[in-house]
Enzyme design. Sequence first.
Site, mmCIF file in Angstrom:
data_model
loop_
_atom_site.group_PDB
_atom_site.id
_atom_site.type_symbol
_atom_site.label_atom_id
_atom_site.label_comp_id
_atom_site.label_asym_id
_atom_site.label_seq_id
_atom_site.Cartn_x
_atom_site.Cartn_y
_atom_site.Cartn_z
ATOM 1 N N VAL A 282 -17.377 13.214 27.700
ATOM 2 C CA VAL A 282 -18.608 13.931 27.407
ATOM 3 C C VAL A 282 -19.658 13.582 28.459
ATOM 4 C CG1 VAL A 282 -18.171 14.153 24.939
ATOM 5 C CG2 VAL A 282 -19.327 12.107 25.810
ATOM 6 N N ARG A 283 -20.762 14.306 28.429
ATOM 7 C CA ARG A 283 -21.705 14.283 29.543
ATOM 8 C C ARG A 283 -22.265 12.900 29.854
ATOM 9 N NH1 ARG A 283 -25.205 19.892 28.625
ATOM 10 N NH2 ARG A 283 -23.553 21.311 29.312
ATOM 11 N N ASP A 284 -22.654 12.156 28.845
ATOM 12 C CA ASP A 284 -23.279 10.862 29.143
ATOM 13 C C ASP A 284 -22.273 9.896 29.758
ATOM 14 O OD1 ASP A 284 -22.283 10.803 26.288
ATOM 15 O OD2 ASP A 284 -22.760 8.682 26.551
ATOM 16 N N MET A 287 -21.737 11.078 33.479
ATOM 17 C CA MET A 287 -22.833 10.773 34.411
ATOM 18 C C MET A 287 -22.907 9.275 34.688
ATOM 19 S SD MET A 287 -25.890 9.371 32.949
ATOM 20 C CE MET A 287 -26.371 8.911 31.282
#
Length: 559
Positions: A282-284, A287
Site C-alpha cells: 500500500v502507498r505508505d 513511499m
Amino acid sequence: MKLTKTLKADVLVIGAGAAGLRAALAAAEAGSQVIVTNKGPVAKSGITLTAAGGMQAPFHPEDSSEQYFQDTVKCGYGLGDKALAKILADGACASVLDAERYGARFVRGADGNFSLGQFPGQSKPRNLFVKGGGIGLVAALAQACRKNENIIIVDDFFVTGLVKANSSGATRIAGAVGLNLKTGELTLIQATAVVMATGGCQWLWEVNDCPTDATGDGVVYAYRAGADLVDMEMVLFYPSVIVWPPSIKGAFVHYEFLAADVLDGNVYDKDGNAVLPKPLPVRDEAMRLMQQAISAGRGGPHGGLWWYVGDSPKGLAAVRTKLDIAQYNYIKSHGVDPSTAKIEVAPGAHYLMGGIHIAEQCQTTLQGLFATPECAGNFDGANRLAGSGITATQVFGARAGLYAHQWAAANQIADADTGSLEQETWRVARRIGKSQPAASNVRELRDRLRAAVQLYAGVNRDQAGLNRLAEIACEVQAAADSEQASEVTNYNLQLVDLLQLDVMCEVAQVVAGSALLRQESRGHHFRTDFPQQNDDNWLQHTLAIRTENGPRFSTKPVL
C-alpha cells in the site's frame, strides 16, 4: 479597501472542485438557492483536475460495501472514524451512478459492466476509471450546475475568510468575505449555511503533484473562525511523483500500474535494482521503501528513483494501450514516452487526510459550517485507499450539500457580526499599499517556508526538525507581515499571494505541532525518533484549535 457589494444565498459553497460542485447540486436539488465560489475558473482550476485514477466502489459481484469499509479501516491503521468510513463505503456505488446521471462517463467492458481494477489495499477489484479523469468528472458536474436555476457560479473569486454571525451562544457562521478578482470588489456573501470544499494544502511541500492553489485556504479559514482541525500531521505522500525531467515535474505516474497483473514494471535504483516488492505494498509502505533507498544514496541526481515499464513482459503494444489515457498523453505531449522512458520519481505530497473535523452530517464544530473532503478529515485515518479520494468528494459532497440545505431551511439567515466583519475586511485592506512592493520578497519567503516543510515534515520527521519548522513558519509569517501589495483593481495577484502566504504559515505551524504531538509512527506519519506504531497511547486523533496565543493541541478518541 472597503466592502462594496453584498450577495445572499441559502447555501454558500466555497470551492468548485468535484466535492463543491456535488454539494451545490445536492443543496440546489433539495430547494436551496446556492452560490458557488471558486478562486480560479471553474472546471479549469483546482486539485480535482489532477486526479487520474478514478473512483472506488464495490460493484464486483464478490465485493460488498462491508468489505470496502473493512479495507478502509485496515488501510487507515484504525485511525479513521468508523461511522464516516461506513458512510463512504455504503454510498460509493450510488455516487458513481449519480456521477453518470450528471454526465460523467466511466470505462465499461464489452458486457456493459464497469471495468474494474484492483489496486493495493483493495481486497477485490474496485477501481473504476472515469473517462477524462478528474477533468472529465468536474466538467460534467460543472455543466449540471450551470443548468440548475438554483445555482449561481462566481469564479475568479478569492474568498479571504469566514464571517461569524451576530448571535449569542455557540459560534455560528454567517457567510464569507471575498475578493472578486475580475472587478476588484471586496464582497460579503451572506448565507444561512456554508459548505467548505476547498481541497488540501499539498503545495506547501516542494515535491507534490498538485496545482499551486492547493494552499490550505479553507482549512485555515475554518480554523481561524474556531473550528477544530483533526490529524493535520496526516498527509499522504504518493510514491511516484515526477521530479525529472523538468517539463513534467509535478505530474505523477501510477505506482499501481507497476503491479504484475497491470504492466509489471517497477521502480529502480541507480544500480538497476527493483525497489518495490510484488505484490505491491500500500502507498505508505511503498513511499517509505522508496525514501529509504533515496536516503541510502541509491537515488538519482535529482533526488528520485526511476519508474520504468519499458522492460515489461506484457510487451510494448500492451503497455502503450494501457497508457493511452489523459495522464500519460499529457506526459507524451511534453516529449517523454512513458512506455519506454525511465522517469525519475520520488514520494510527494498528494492528499490531505486530516483537515476540518466533521461529524456524520458533515457538520463542523461551528454552527452553520459544513465541510467535505479533501479539506475535511477524520475518516481516512493514516492512509487512504487508492480511488477513495474522488469517491469521498461525491459521497460527502452530496451529504454536505443536503445537510447544509436542511440547516438553511430550518434557520434564518443571520446578520454578520460587526466586529467579525470589520476584522476580516481590515485583514485584507492592511495588505494594500500605494508603493510598488518587491514581489521577490514574497517569493523568497514562500520558498523558504516550502523548503522547510519539505525538509522537516516530509516522509521522515523528528522532534528537532518539527520544532525548527514551527520556528521557521513563525519567522516567515513575521517577515511577511509588513509586506503589501500594490493598489491594483483587477486580478491583484500580489494580494492573493500575500494572503495565501499567511495561510501557508498557519498550516505549517499546525502540521508541525500535530506531528510533534503524535509520538509514534503510523501510516504516512513516520517519526524517526518514535519509529513504532503505538496503539496503547496513540490510537486517537490529534486536534488543533486556534487561540490568541497560537495553536493549542490535544487529542480526541477515534469513534
